[in-house]
Each structure stands twice: as C-alpha cells, then as structure tokens.
Scaffold this motif. Sequence first.
Motif, mmCIF file in Angstrom:
data_model
loop_
_atom_site.group_PDB
_atom_site.id
_atom_site.type_symbol
_atom_site.label_atom_id
_atom_site.label_comp_id
_atom_site.label_asym_id
_atom_site.label_seq_id
_atom_site.Cartn_x
_atom_site.Cartn_y
_atom_site.Cartn_z
ATOM 1 N N ARG A 1 0.829 -1.216 0.000
ATOM 2 C CA ARG A 1 0.000 0.000 0.000
ATOM 3 C C ARG A 1 0.857 1.256 0.000
ATOM 4 N NH1 ARG A 1 -3.235 -3.104 3.672
ATOM 5 N NH2 ARG A 1 -2.168 -2.132 5.428
ATOM 6 N N GLU A 2 1.881 1.284 0.821
ATOM 7 C CA GLU A 2 2.725 2.480 0.899
ATOM 8 C C GLU A 2 3.516 2.685 -0.387
ATOM 9 O OE1 GLU A 2 3.033 4.854 3.194
ATOM 10 O OE2 GLU A 2 1.454 3.990 4.435
ATOM 11 N N CYS A 3 4.021 1.596 -0.965
ATOM 12 C CA CYS A 3 4.806 1.717 -2.190
ATOM 13 C C CYS A 3 3.954 2.215 -3.351
ATOM 14 C CB CYS A 3 5.438 0.371 -2.542
ATOM 15 S SG CYS A 3 6.587 0.413 -3.933
ATOM 16 N N GLU B 1 -1.314 12.543 -1.165
ATOM 17 C CA GLU B 1 -1.649 12.782 0.233
ATOM 18 C C GLU B 1 -1.103 11.654 1.090
ATOM 19 O OE1 GLU B 1 -5.560 14.110 2.880
ATOM 20 O OE2 GLU B 1 -5.745 13.527 0.769
ATOM 21 N N ASP B 2 -0.633 12.012 2.254
ATOM 22 C CA ASP B 2 -0.043 11.024 3.151
ATOM 23 C C ASP B 2 -1.072 9.989 3.575
ATOM 24 O OD1 ASP B 2 2.234 10.174 4.946
ATOM 25 O OD2 ASP B 2 0.697 10.588 6.451
ATOM 26 N N SER B 3 -0.636 8.763 3.752
ATOM 27 C CA SER B 3 -1.553 7.680 4.112
ATOM 28 C C SER B 3 -2.099 7.838 5.532
ATOM 29 C CB SER B 3 -0.851 6.331 3.989
ATOM 30 O OG SER B 3 0.182 6.216 4.963
ATOM 31 N N GLY B 4 -1.340 8.511 6.393
ATOM 32 C CA GLY B 4 -1.785 8.695 7.764
ATOM 33 C C GLY B 4 -1.512 7.518 8.671
ATOM 34 N N HIS B 5 -0.875 6.475 8.150
ATOM 35 C CA HIS B 5 -0.568 5.294 8.954
ATOM 36 C C HIS B 5 0.894 5.375 9.409
ATOM 37 C CE1 HIS B 5 -4.385 3.397 8.021
ATOM 38 N NE2 HIS B 5 -4.188 3.683 6.746
ATOM 39 N N TYR B 6 1.079 5.712 10.648
ATOM 40 C CA TYR B 6 2.415 5.975 11.188
ATOM 41 C C TYR B 6 3.350 4.768 11.034
ATOM 42 C CZ TYR B 6 5.976 6.681 14.829
ATOM 43 O OH TYR B 6 7.158 6.780 15.513
ATOM 44 N N ILE C 1 -7.761 8.142 3.130
ATOM 45 C CA ILE C 1 -6.850 8.593 4.165
ATOM 46 C C ILE C 1 -7.492 8.392 5.539
ATOM 47 C CG2 ILE C 1 -5.440 10.508 4.988
ATOM 48 C CD1 ILE C 1 -4.766 9.484 2.186
ATOM 49 N N HIS C 2 -6.750 7.771 6.419
ATOM 50 C CA HIS C 2 -7.200 7.577 7.797
ATOM 51 C C HIS C 2 -6.161 8.202 8.717
ATOM 52 C CE1 HIS C 2 -10.357 4.850 6.471
ATOM 53 N NE2 HIS C 2 -9.441 4.238 5.722
ATOM 54 N N HIS C 3 -6.371 9.431 9.098
ATOM 55 C CA HIS C 3 -5.392 10.123 9.932
ATOM 56 C C HIS C 3 -5.520 9.675 11.375
ATOM 57 C CE1 HIS C 3 -3.909 12.810 6.851
ATOM 58 N NE2 HIS C 3 -5.152 13.026 6.476
ATOM 59 N N GLU C 4 -4.356 9.584 12.028
ATOM 60 C CA GLU C 4 -4.349 9.209 13.427
ATOM 61 C C GLU C 4 -4.750 10.388 14.297
ATOM 62 O OE1 GLU C 4 -0.435 7.828 14.165
ATOM 63 O OE2 GLU C 4 -0.865 5.817 13.447
ATOM 64 N N PRO C 5 -5.385 10.160 15.416
ATOM 65 C CA PRO C 5 -5.707 11.265 16.321
ATOM 66 C C PRO C 5 -4.441 11.895 16.875
ATOM 67 C CG PRO C 5 -6.095 9.135 17.382
ATOM 68 C CD PRO C 5 -5.817 8.854 15.934
ATOM 69 N N LEU C 6 -4.528 13.191 17.143
ATOM 70 C CA LEU C 6 -3.379 13.902 17.669
ATOM 71 C C LEU C 6 -3.046 13.423 19.067
ATOM 72 C CD1 LEU C 6 -4.199 17.547 16.522
ATOM 73 C CD2 LEU C 6 -2.587 15.930 15.477
ATOM 74 N N GLU C 7 -1.738 13.339 19.353
ATOM 75 C CA GLU C 7 -1.298 12.922 20.671
ATOM 76 C C GLU C 7 -1.008 14.151 21.523
ATOM 77 O OE1 GLU C 7 2.014 10.393 20.315
ATOM 78 O OE2 GLU C 7 0.879 8.744 19.442
ATOM 79 N N PRO C 8 -0.988 14.001 22.842
ATOM 80 C CA PRO C 8 -0.627 15.130 23.704
ATOM 81 C C PRO C 8 0.738 15.667 23.333
ATOM 82 C CG PRO C 8 -1.505 13.302 24.990
ATOM 83 C CD PRO C 8 -1.328 12.791 23.589
#
Length: 429
Positions: A179-181, A206-211, A406-413
């Motif tokens: 997927r990333e490639c 657009e970035d995939s959003g998967h860290y 795109i599935h962005h991760e929630p922001l961390e503290p």
Amino acid sequence: MEHGWNIRMLGARTIATRSKCYEETSDVMAQHFDLNALEKSFGGCDEEPFCSHIFLSTHSGHGVFGLEYSEQLRMSPQDLNTPDDYMEFLHVYRHWRVLRLGAQKRHWLRQLAKQLSSGLQEFKDYFIEVSILLRYLQVHDWDVDKAADAICATARWRKEHLPALGEAETGRCSAAIVRECALCRFYVRGFDLRGRPIVYVKFHHEDSGHYQETLNYVIYVMERLVAVLKANHEKEEPDGKAAVDCATVIVDFTGYATGNRPPMKTLLAALRIFQEHYPDIFGDVFLYKPPQRFCLLYYAWQKVHCSSCLSLPTLKGRAKVTLVTSLSQWRSIAHSYFDYTKLEACIGGEVRQPFTSKTFLSKKVNGEIFGTEFEAQALVPEEKRQRVSFSSVVQKVEEIAETPVIHHEPLEPEGVVSSTINAITWIFR
C-alpha cells in the motif's frame, strides 16, 4: 696493580662508548620507526618473540599473502574464547579498503571487527561488511566502543522490526508495504555520475496517515538501498577510485501541499531511523523547488537544532543538504552530478517512464529483488506468467492511488519539542 686498573678503566670507557652509541642508535631508529612496534633487539620496545607457526599459518580466509607478522599476531585467535566466530570477521583485516586506510584508522576498524566477533549471532553477515563498519566508525568519530554499542543496538532493532516487512527479499512483502509503495513517494531509481544510487522522495500524493506502516516502508526502501550499495561493492575493483558507499537523495516538492507532508511525528521517527540504524548512508541531499515557507521552516529548524535546549534528530556525517530554488541553479547542479538521460522528467530529465510499485516490488534481476534499483528492474522483459503472489494486490492499490483513502491518526498530547515544531509549522503554513 696499575695494569689491572688500566684494564678496568678501558672496560669502563668501552661501556660508556657503547652506551653513547646505543643512545645515538636509538635516536636514529626513533626517527624512522615506531619504537613500540620495533623488536627489542633493534632498540625497540616490542618483546614479543617471532613465532614461525603464526607467520606461516594465521590467515584471513584468503591465504597468508598480503599480510605481515604484526597483523597476523593481532588476528591470531589463540587468546579468544570463540575462535570460530572470530574467523568470520577476518576477511575485514585484509580488505582492500581497509588496507588503504591510515595505520591508526586501520587499527580501529580491525579492533571493532574483533570486538564484534562474538555476540551478533544471526546478524554477522550484515555487520561484517567493511562499508557498514566504516560508516559507524566515521559517524562516531572513530570511537570503537561507541561504534560497537551502536551496532549492537541496531542488531537488536533489526531483530524487532525487519520481520514486519514480510519475506521481502523473496518477493513476498506485507500488505502494508504494498500500500505504501503504491503511493510512489519513496524509492531507489538510477545512479548519478559518481555511481551513487539515487533515492527519490516525493510529496505529490496525500499522506496515508498510517504511522507504523509508513515507517515500515521506509525501512524496506533503506534495506533495498543497502543491498544496492553492497552489490556495487562486490562488482567494484580496487583501482584507486573512491568507493561508492552512500546515496544521493532528491526530494521533489512538485505537487507539494500541506496535507501531503507526513506528520512531524513520522518525519522525526524516520530521521532517527536514518541517524541511528543507517548512519552516514546519504551523501548529497537536494531539496528540489521547495515552497518558500518550507525554506523558512528549514532555516528555523537548523537554528532550533543548534540551540542547546533541544536535541532533535538530523542527518549526521557527510550529508550535505542543498536547497534548489531556481531552474538555473538546478541546471548547474544536474550538469555536475547527474546524467539528464537518466533523470525523471518531473525534475528536468529525459526519463518519462513513471515509477510503478508493481515493478519495484516484484520484478527480479538475475533472480533477485534486493540489490537492484528500479531502472534495472524496468529493463527486465515481462514474463508470460506472473508468479509473484502479491502482484494482483499491487495492481489493485495502484488503481486507487490517485484518490487514496486517508485515515489520519488522532493527535497525541504535545510535549515541549512537538509543540515548538507545530508552532513553527503553523506560522509558515
């Protein structure tokens, strides 16, 4: 009695004369030799007797020729608890790149090889490469202990992270790698005029959003790059040319948008991976047509990194970053470092064949995927039957690559570092 006294005086004068001659001889020898490495019989300090058995039998795996006794004595495994492990590293001692180093650096590298001879176990094949040992030593200022600690840390890291790539070397990548490639953002393609492999980095999707998936793919490409460098070393002859042991990076900002840039958390993690586990692997880094706000952010980054209050990862060693802000500047650079016929059209070259993940992940050259780059893979004729298990998956992902979900991760503290960086990013957005 007088005759005896004369004899004693003659003896004393002889001893004094010999002592003076010895001192003069020692001074002369010290001008031309290292007395610590010179045998005691010649006025040196080395009391180790010559042993014909070591001279005739201790070798590096390729014979005793090309070695001298002091080197053989240092590599003699008689004092080691695990001589079999040590023997695997002996080829490092007489490698042509090692023999070209200065005496002190040559000693440090051999000392590092000897220190690593036990304890690496399944990663020995990776770390007995001379180029890899040299990179760790150079980035740690030739400190053998620090280099050894960093190598052991990387060995532990590889054991944890490489299995996540799937059986990449056999052509069976994990679905995340596929997927990333398919986003065509990071790959190895072609060589510059110095023979260095070219790594392309792009922000046109657009970035995939998967860290973690993004980092796994970064590791996959870096492993491919290391294999390409290793393959070049095996082909290279010791003809006096500088060894190609690093890559050239082109970061193409064509089509760049804020949403295309990976989160700062991902960028920082990737930089740490480069710095800690692939040290000094990048030579020149060209940032092609970066937006003005990025240039300002880059200079701010440099200033923040140099401050004593923050410790941010960066590219250490020989990496030289150049911001390309005009076509005339790029023409001058491309003429000096690249062959236009082998550069992609998006950066002014003549290669119009687009990068495809299916070719990069599945096409084998001489039965191998690792150790090759995209251009060599693209030249391989299409087979009548595709036997790669994930080829259909690649094709499916490429079909939707233009509009990826795109599935962005929630922001961390946020901490002190992240909040500072995010503030700078927001200002120049």
